[in-house]
Design an enzyme around this catalytic site. Structure first.
Site, PDB file in Angstrom:
ATOM      1  N   CYS A   1       0.840  -1.189   0.000  1.00  0.00           N
ATOM      2  CA  CYS A   1       0.000   0.000   0.000  1.00  0.00           C
ATOM      3  C   CYS A   1       0.874   1.238   0.000  1.00  0.00           C
ATOM      4  CB  CYS A   1      -0.898  -0.004   1.235  1.00  0.00           C
ATOM      5  SG  CYS A   1      -1.810  -1.551   1.465  1.00  0.00           S
TER       6      CYS A   1
ATOM      7  N   ARG B   1      -4.965   1.567   0.035  1.00  0.00           N
ATOM      8  CA  ARG B   1      -4.822   0.133   0.265  1.00  0.00           C
ATOM      9  C   ARG B   1      -4.926  -0.686  -1.012  1.00  0.00           C
ATOM     10  NH1 ARG B   1      -8.716  -4.261   3.304  1.00  0.00           N
ATOM     11  NH2 ARG B   1      -7.121  -5.886   3.511  1.00  0.00           N
TER      12      ARG B   1
ATOM     13  N   SER C   1      -5.574  -4.446  -1.495  1.00  0.00           N
ATOM     14  CA  SER C   1      -6.057  -5.541  -0.643  1.00  0.00           C
ATOM     15  C   SER C   1      -5.483  -6.868  -1.111  1.00  0.00           C
ATOM     16  CB  SER C   1      -7.590  -5.598  -0.672  1.00  0.00           C
ATOM     17  OG  SER C   1      -8.140  -4.352  -0.322  1.00  0.00           O
TER      18      SER C   1
ATOM     19  N   ASP D   1      -2.581  -9.375   8.156  1.00  0.00           N
ATOM     20  CA  ASP D   1      -1.198  -9.500   8.618  1.00  0.00           C
ATOM     21  C   ASP D   1      -0.691  -8.220   9.270  1.00  0.00           C
ATOM     22  OD1 ASP D   1      -1.317  -8.257   6.083  1.00  0.00           O
ATOM     23  OD2 ASP D   1       0.778  -8.702   5.692  1.00  0.00           O
TER      24      ASP D   1
ATOM     25  N   SER E   1       9.576 -12.796  -7.307  1.00  0.00           N
ATOM     26  CA  SER E   1      10.725 -12.491  -8.149  1.00  0.00           C
ATOM     27  C   SER E   1      12.001 -12.918  -7.431  1.00  0.00           C
ATOM     28  CB  SER E   1      10.755 -10.994  -8.495  1.00  0.00           C
ATOM     29  OG  SER E   1      11.687 -10.733  -9.516  1.00  0.00           O
ATOM     30  N   GLY E   2      13.124 -12.899  -8.167  1.00  0.00           N
ATOM     31  CA  GLY E   2      14.367 -13.466  -7.648  1.00  0.00           C
ATOM     32  C   GLY E   2      15.372 -12.476  -7.126  1.00  0.00           C
TER      33      GLY E   2
END
Length: 641
Positions: free
Chosen positions: A2, A50, A52, A105, A371-372
């Site tokens: 966000c 936000r 979501s 979270d 992603s790496g």
């Protein structure tokens, strides 16, 4: 994922700033198009956009929480994801009987702060930048994750302290803070030398960044008191001869666990996929949790600057549905002003343009991608990390002989074989290496900058970092430097800003504290060995990634910039940008045009140097003199489940 914005006043006038904060938050709408809220009391205003991802219908922010006797004691604004939030909820319930009103979270952060105080940051496994306001103690707590995945800008003046996810929002608050919009000449020089603005600087003198791995506390009328809670240390733990396979198994297992945690979401998670081992490993592990995984890659029509075919082969090998975006030179040039607006400060990395297009393509299908990023810094993946081996003979020379080798290299004509080896061998590690992105040497820097100051060059940034790495082996020292410079100054800035420009959340499973705990103990010969980089990681992934990428050299998203700037694709455009730019007081434009013409003639590859100046000039036209319109038209996105 966000965008947050807040302002703490020193005179109890926060309620009068609600409209200002709400308006300044709108230019971050791309970071959170699903919801926009503000909250305030007399001392603080919080604004939030936000996106979501978890607990979609609930968990609004700013989030108010408190114990039963003070149910709205704290206000939280949080950008990022906490991947161990379920485990934290359980721990807080067991230890303190904590109660939760959401399934998100973010709530475990504020509950944890109530019980553990600032130590909560050491328990978080994730990427984050957050602010917690305690209405009882009238204190603000702000923090960033260990590696600097999520950004947080700060500005403190007579009118208070503002903080936010993007600098462009803080620029709208400078008058209220009683601050100037003056540029920082030291930061300009650092940018020109390094191709990015190093933390904690920004190009505006009165706006700074909270550094990675730190938190700060402040009260109305006070400046932030910053504390570093995480300093990566590559403390080598030598392998036992019969313990190598066990270490490889440990690496594989911690990566499996990290990817599993990073797959936690109430929306579909996809994965970026280039032709290299890092992104392929992440995608291969992710598909075990989502058999319908979609992978995304980008490239160009030039086959020598495209990993499309290799990525497609990898997607087929792991069984993923694959989506490709091909970028034309015309699209590339047209997108640059918009991309630089999203960046806040210029980053002269050509790869961020194809990243913008592949992110836009991915957002049509998913809300989150893996992603790496980070694998090279943690496991020793950059080719330059082999240099201590090639220069090992010079370590036996006395300082006097090394200086003599340097003088000899100065007399050798440009382009002669061995000149560069002699020059680099004559220098100490601290003198020759300051990250992956040096574009101008000191001689050219002196030519291109109108107000060059030798004390502001790369050592101004690198010397304090090198001082922390004394005693580490040469590769570990280079990794340590890159963690504090290149990674957080370039790699993670573009990863955050460019994906969020498309309202897409990017997650980086390699940059996980549990993964770092395993990687930091690898000895030199488990990073650089048998002529390859990331040796231990490659061994760990032998049963995970397809064979055709296991030992393939690193490319990422390569860009044919060198060819385009010398040809019809970009030369005329670049020349016009230089001529039109009102930056004569900063850059020697005649020298810049000379570099461009030398590049077109093929006498020297000036592409990265030219690109560094061009990106700044476009940034200046957008954010300083207003001569360039980035043409931002942020769309409304559907909520993809």
């Amino acid at each position: 994922m966000c965008g947050l914005l807040g302002m703490l006043t020193g005179d109890g006038s926060a309620s009068s700033l609600v409209e200002l904060i709400s308006g300044a938050s709108r230019c971050m709408r791309h970071r959170g198009p699903d919801d926009a809220l503000t909250w305030n009391d007399d001392d603080l205003v919080l604004g939030f956009n936000r996106l979501s991802i978890i607990d979609i219908e609930h968990s609004p922010q700013p989030l108010l929480w408190g114990p039963p006797e003070q149910p709205q004691r704290y206000a939280l604004a949080f950008n990022g994801e906490i991947y161990n939030y379920l485990e934290l909820r359980e721990q807080l319930q067991e230890e303190f009987g904590a109660q939760f009103a959401t399934e998100g979270d973010g709530e475990p952060i504020v509950v944890g702060f109530h019980h553990w105080g600032p130590d909560v940051v050491r328990k978080l496994r994730g990427m984050f930048a957050f602010a917690i306001w305690d209405t009882v103690t009238k204190s603000l707590f702000i923090a960033r994750d260990a590696f600097g995945i999520k950004p947080l800008y700060l500005a403190t003046g007579p009118g208070g302290t503002a903080f936010g996810s993007e600098k462009k929002s803080l620029l709208q608050l400078l008058d209220a803070l009683q601050l100037s919009d003056a540029l920082d000449p030291r930061a300009i020089e650092h940018y020109t030398a390094l191709q990015y603005v190093p933390e904690p600087e920004s190009l505006h003198a009165d706006i700074r960044r909270l550094e990675s791995g730190t938190y700060a506390t402040l009260t109305p009328g006070s400046a932030p008191a910053v504390t570093r809670y995480f300093t990566p240390k590559f403390t080598i733990r030598p392998f036992l001869r019969d313990g190598e396979q066990a270490r490889y198994d440990e690496i594989a297992e911690v990566l499996r666990d990290s990817v599993a945690k990073h797959m936690r979401a109430d929306v579909t998670v996809g994965s970026f996929l280039s032709g290299g081992i890092d992104s392929t490993a992440i995608a291969a592990l992710a598909i075990t949790h989502n058999p319908d995984l979609i992978t995304f890659t980008t490239g160009f029509e030039r086959s020598d600057y495209s990993e499309i075919d290799v990525a497609a082969e990898s997607a087929e090998a792991i069984g993923a549905r694959h989506v490709v975006k091909v970028v034309s030179p015309e699209e590339y040039v047209a997108a640059i002003p918009k991309i630089i607006w999203y960046l806040d400060d210029p980053v002269a990395d050509p790869a961020l343009v194809p990243l913008y297009f592949v992110a836009a393509e991915a957002r049509k299908h998913v809300k989150v991608v893996l992603s790496g990023e980070g694998a090279d810094e943690l496991f020793g993946g950059y080719t330059i990390y082999k240099e201590p081996l090639s220069l090992k003979a010079f370590d036996r020379l006395s300082p006097r002989l090394r200086r003599a080798a340097g003088r000899l290299s100065d007399r050798i004509p440009e382009g002669t074989r061995g000149k560069s080896l002699l020059h680099r061998g004559s220098l100490t590690l601290e003198e020759r290496y300051y990250g992956n992105a040096r574009s101008f040497d000191d001689a050219r820097l002196r030519r291109v900058l109108r107000n060059y100051r030798p004390e502001w060059t790369h050592t101004d940034v690198t010397a304090p970092v090198y001082a922390e790495s004394v005693g580490m082996d040469p590769v570990a020292r280079m990794q340590h430097l890159d963690l504090f410079t290149w990674l957080r100054g370039d790699i993670l800035v573009k990863a955050d800003k460019i994906t969020m420009a498309n309202s897409l959340e990017l997650r980086v499973p390699f940059l996980d504290k549990e993964v770092f705990d395993v990687a930091e103990g690898l000895p030199f010969d488990q990073k650089i060995a048998n002529g390859t980089t990331k040796y231990a990681l490659r061994k760990a992934l032998e049963q995970i990634v397809p064979a055709h990428v296991l030992h393939r050299r690193k490319l990422g998203f390569p860009v044919p910039l060198r060819h385009w700037l010398a040809g019809p694709e970009m030369y005329d455009w670049a020349r016009q940008v230089i001529v039109d730019s009102d930056t004569d007081h900063i850059f020697d434009k005649q020298f810049t045009l000379q570099m461009l013409d030398e590049h077109r003639a093929g006498t020297v590859d000036n592409s990265r140097r030219i690109w560094t100046v061009l990106c700044f000039m476009i940034w200046y036209g957008i954010f300083v003199d207003g001569s360039i319109d980035p043409q931002i038209d942020e769309p409304d996105y559907p909520v993809l489940l």
